[in-house]
Design a protein around this motif. Structure first.
Motif, PDB file in Angstrom:
ATOM      1  N   UNK A 262     -60.987  74.235   0.443  1.00 32.65           N
ATOM      2  CA  UNK A 262     -59.756  74.946   0.785  1.00 32.65           C
ATOM      3  C   UNK A 262     -58.526  74.449   0.020  1.00 32.65           C
ATOM      4  N   UNK A 263     -58.287  73.143  -0.134  1.00 31.73           N
ATOM      5  CA  UNK A 263     -57.108  72.722  -0.911  1.00 31.73           C
ATOM      6  C   UNK A 263     -57.115  73.262  -2.347  1.00 31.73           C
ATOM      7  N   UNK A 264     -58.274  73.307  -2.983  1.00 32.36           N
ATOM      8  CA  UNK A 264     -58.357  73.870  -4.337  1.00 32.36           C
ATOM      9  C   UNK A 264     -58.046  75.359  -4.333  1.00 32.36           C
ATOM     10  N   UNK A 265     -58.538  76.066  -3.321  1.00 34.57           N
ATOM     11  CA  UNK A 265     -58.267  77.501  -3.228  1.00 34.57           C
ATOM     12  C   UNK A 265     -56.777  77.762  -3.020  1.00 34.57           C
ATOM     13  N   UNK A 266     -56.135  77.003  -2.143  1.00 34.60           N
ATOM     14  CA  UNK A 266     -54.702  77.191  -1.890  1.00 34.60           C
ATOM     15  C   UNK A 266     -53.907  76.918  -3.164  1.00 34.60           C
ATOM     16  N   UNK A 267     -54.236  75.856  -3.875  1.00 36.53           N
ATOM     17  CA  UNK A 267     -53.554  75.569  -5.149  1.00 36.53           C
ATOM     18  C   UNK A 267     -53.731  76.719  -6.132  1.00 36.53           C
ATOM     19  N   UNK A 268     -54.950  77.235  -6.227  1.00 37.42           N
ATOM     20  CA  UNK A 268     -55.222  78.351  -7.142  1.00 37.42           C
ATOM     21  C   UNK A 268     -54.383  79.582  -6.773  1.00 37.42           C
ATOM     22  N   UNK A 269     -54.315  79.897  -5.487  1.00 33.53           N
ATOM     23  CA  UNK A 269     -53.554  81.070  -5.058  1.00 33.53           C
ATOM     24  C   UNK A 269     -52.069  80.926  -5.369  1.00 33.53           C
ATOM     25  N   UNK A 270     -51.541  79.723  -5.185  1.00 36.39           N
ATOM     26  CA  UNK A 270     -50.129  79.485  -5.515  1.00 36.39           C
ATOM     27  C   UNK A 270     -49.920  79.621  -7.017  1.00 36.39           C
TER      28      UNK A 270
ATOM     29  N   UNK B 287     -50.315  67.314   2.065  1.00 35.05           N
ATOM     30  CA  UNK B 287     -49.971  66.853   0.718  1.00 35.05           C
ATOM     31  C   UNK B 287     -48.810  67.672   0.171  1.00 35.05           C
ATOM     32  N   UNK B 288     -48.186  67.133  -0.830  1.00 26.16           N
ATOM     33  CA  UNK B 288     -47.128  67.856  -1.536  1.00 26.16           C
ATOM     34  C   UNK B 288     -47.604  68.103  -2.951  1.00 26.16           C
ATOM     35  N   UNK B 289     -47.505  69.349  -3.372  1.00 24.41           N
ATOM     36  CA  UNK B 289     -47.853  69.694  -4.744  1.00 24.41           C
ATOM     37  C   UNK B 289     -46.606  70.205  -5.449  1.00 24.41           C
ATOM     38  N   UNK B 290     -46.625  70.118  -6.752  1.00 27.82           N
ATOM     39  CA  UNK B 290     -45.559  70.681  -7.576  1.00 27.82           C
ATOM     40  C   UNK B 290     -46.117  71.947  -8.220  1.00 27.82           C
ATOM     41  N   UNK B 291     -45.429  73.054  -8.026  1.00 29.24           N
ATOM     42  CA  UNK B 291     -45.836  74.309  -8.642  1.00 29.24           C
ATOM     43  C   UNK B 291     -44.675  74.814  -9.497  1.00 29.24           C
ATOM     44  N   UNK B 292     -45.003  75.416 -10.612  1.00 29.92           N
ATOM     45  CA  UNK B 292     -43.979  75.930 -11.521  1.00 29.92           C
ATOM     46  C   UNK B 292     -44.152  77.428 -11.684  1.00 29.92           C
ATOM     47  N   UNK B 293     -43.111  78.149 -11.283  1.00 28.32           N
ATOM     48  CA  UNK B 293     -43.100  79.590 -11.524  1.00 28.32           C
ATOM     49  C   UNK B 293     -42.667  79.791 -12.971  1.00 28.32           C
TER      50      UNK B 293
END
Length: 180
Positions: free
Chosen positions: A84-92, A22-28
């Motif tokens: 795991x996908x929720x954990x990876x999103x949280x870590x990012x 999947x592709x997620x959008x993350x904002x620093x």
């Protein structure tokens, strides 16, 4: 692989849709040094997130593993992989600190999530710039499993936040090495 085929044993089907690429959008968030930055992160998972090297029976052989290595479906790893996908999103999104753990001449990153579903959970990642127009960064979850009491420490030669690693990848820069 962008999706893993389900596994069936003794009439029970284990779906693996949760590990679909999947592709997620993350904002620093902005800081005094950098403006806010949006990145499109393409996330993929290897079969090591739900398989193991051995099993109690050949019935557990997972036939869809790539390459020539034999992997066996592991119910324990599968159970942990469901979140795991929720954990990876949280870590990012929390800009977690990853340890650089060189592995077979590749730059791999390690993270230990303490008390994940009542265990200490080890994660290993590869993070590269993605040349595909739909995403900026490729984050490959190499493996995830509960830490074993007998396991030794992971060799580490640096610690970096997700955003620091992403920034270096986007600029084509190498991460600094430890000074001796």
């Amino acid at each position: 692989m962008t999706c893993w085929l389900p596994f069936e044993i003794n009439g029970e089907i284990y779906t693996l849709e949760h590990l679909r690429a999947s592709t997620i959008i993350a904002v620093r968030p902005a800081s005094h040094d950098f403006p806010a930055r949006q990145l499109r992160i393409f996330i993929v998972y290897t079969d090591h997130c739900f398989t193991a090297h051995q099993a109690t029976s050949e019935l557990w052989f997972y036939p869809h593993s790539p390459g020539n290595h034999r992997r066996y479906f592991c119910r324990e790893r599968y159970t942990y992989s469901c979140r795991l996908p929720d954990l990876v999103n949280k870590l990012i999104n929390e800009n977690a600190i990853l340890a650089r753990a060189p592995h077979k001449h590749q730059e791999t990153f390690y993270y230990l999530e303490e008390h994940y579903m009542d265990v200490d959970y080890c994660l290993f990642f590869e993070i590269t710039k993605n040349n595909h127009p739909a995403s900026d960064i490729r984050l490959k979850v190499m493996t995830g499993y509960p830490r074993e009491k007998w396991a030794g420490p992971v060799g580490v030669n640096g610690r970096f936040s997700f955003w620091y690693i992403f920034g270096a990848r986007m600029k084509g820069l190498k991460l600094p090495t430890k000074r001796r």
